[in-house]
Design an enzyme around this catalytic site. Structure first.
Site, short mmCIF file in Angstrom:
data_model
loop_
_atom_site.label_atom_id
_atom_site.label_comp_id
_atom_site.label_asym_id
_atom_site.label_seq_id
_atom_site.Cartn_x
_atom_site.Cartn_y
_atom_site.Cartn_z
CG LEU A 36 -1.97 -1.15 1.25
CD1 LEU A 36 -2.94 -0.96 2.41
CD2 LEU A 36 -2.73 -1.28 -0.07
CB THR A 126 8.80 -1.99 -17.81
OG1 THR A 126 8.67 -0.82 -18.63
CG2 THR A 126 10.15 -1.92 -17.10
CG ASP A 127 8.27 -0.38 -22.84
OD1 ASP A 127 8.43 0.12 -21.71
OD2 ASP A 127 7.43 0.05 -23.67
CD GLU A 128 9.88 3.09 -18.44
OE1 GLU A 128 10.69 3.90 -17.95
OE2 GLU A 128 8.70 3.01 -18.06
CE LYS A 154 9.74 -4.09 -13.25
NZ LYS A 154 8.85 -4.97 -12.44
CG ASN A 179 4.12 3.58 -22.01
OD1 ASN A 179 5.18 2.96 -21.97
ND2 ASN A 179 4.05 4.87 -21.77
CG HIS A 286 11.99 11.70 -21.45
ND1 HIS A 286 11.07 12.72 -21.48
CD2 HIS A 286 11.26 10.56 -21.46
CE1 HIS A 286 9.85 12.23 -21.51
NE2 HIS A 286 9.95 10.91 -21.50
#
Length: 339
Positions: A36, A126-128, A154, A179, A286
């Site tokens: 949480l 994730t694709d990141e 990740k 995403n 970015h």
């Protein structure tokens, strides 16, 4: 045969939608572990009367081991992670919990596996982790090149998953998703934030010129892709979950504003985007573009993307417009919660 499923991060965005989906099957005994944190929906577990819930952080190995050894799951699906890139830039240290928490899960699952318990471990990534790609698509065996503390955490967790498969033969599988968007998504993410900014009559902030390209998938398509894999053999082979929808951030934001205006019966040609959008300084590191090749997944399971971008955006916008109380509750919690 899978009868008992343990989900971590079931109060998060994708985890909650996954629980909604598998719970309707009415054939699984399910446990949900969630700390949480600020990215959780603090009330989500309360709607699942038949799903046992434990409020625990995965870094507490003693308590996690106690839960897992008692439950003895056939499958562990790890959605749990601190996941906001901006927050990882401001405070990278807490994102180490993504690594430690995954290691704790893996080590407890290995204990069960060594005691002759059939158990499988599915890591939701994730694709990141692959970094940025100018042309072409990432595949499940593409090299990792993370560019933010979040994606690095990740990637590190994924390496542990691979290592436990190769070193100890623990049955594992990793999914890399593009995403996601849809109901219950955290208010700080691009699509909910665009909707919320419009409702508040505030301008939506866009990094740089908004030319970063992303591949977008409706959360239920991702959930069904993950579900299509859980009955398969886990051999350490991994899968990309992508979609046909690639768009720049600025074009997506403009599309969302057009849809909302149309729902409010205002002619689309009356839109002046300068009234709704402001450009802000780009964030460090970015990534310019992500794109995943998901043909292996289609061949392996027969999974197909169901929702078009227009369908899923309309469904998502309608959900937020019809759940203003949920938005208010989330905002109140976010005001109190700090990383």
């Amino acid at each position: 045969m899978i009868k008992k499923i343990l989900v971590t991060g079931g109060n998060g965005f994708i985890g909650q939608n996954f629980l909604n989906f598998i719970n309707k099957k009415k054939k699984y005994d399910i446990v949900n572990i969630d700390s949480l944190s600020g990215s959780s929906d603090r009330k989500a577990h309360k709607k699942f009367e038949n799903i046992r819930f434990y409020k625990e952080n995965l870094i507490n190995k003693y308590k996690i081991k106690k839960i897992i050894i008692k439950f003895k799951p056939d499958l562990v699906v790890n959605f749990a992670a601190h996941s906001h890139v901006d927050k990882s830039i401001m405070n990278s240290e807490i994102f180490l919990e993504n690594i430690v928490g995954t290691h704790n899960l893996l080590s407890v699952c290995l204990d069960l596996f060594r005691s002759k318990k059939n158990i499988k471990f599915l890591q939701v990534s994730t694709d990141e982790v692959f970094g940025s790609i100018k042309l072409g698509k990432f595949k499940s065996n593409s090299p990792y090149k993370p560019n933010s503390p979040y994606s690095a955490s990740k990637a590190s967790a994924d390496h542990l998953v691979r290592a436990f498969n190769k070193t100890y033969s623990l049955p594992t599988l990793i999914t890399y998703s593009c995403n996601n968007f849809g109901p219950y998504q955290h208010l700080e993410k691009l699509i909910p934030l665009t909707i919320l900014s419009y409702l508040k009559k505030e301008k939506m902030g866009i990094y740089g010129k908004g030319n970063q390209k992303r591949q977008w998938i409706y959360v239920m398509d991702n959930v069904k892709a993950i579900y299509s894999l859980i009955g398969k053999k886990f051999t350490g082979k991994n899968f990309c979950i992508g979609s046909k929808n690639e768009m720049t951030n600025i074009d997506l934001v403009k599309k969302i504003i057009k849809i909302i205006k149309k729902k409010n019966s205002i002619l689309e040609n009356d839109i002046n985007f300068d009234n709704h959008i402001k450009y802000v300084k780009d964030r460090p590191g970015h990534d310019y573009r992500y794109n995943l090749d998901y043909q292996d997944l289609k061949k392996h399971t027969g999974w197909k993307e169901k929702y078009t971008l227009n369908q899923s955006l309309n469904l998502t916008i309608d959900w937020y417009l019809n759940n203003l109380k949920w938005i208010q509750d989330q905002e109140k919690f976010l005001e109190k919660f700090k990383y």
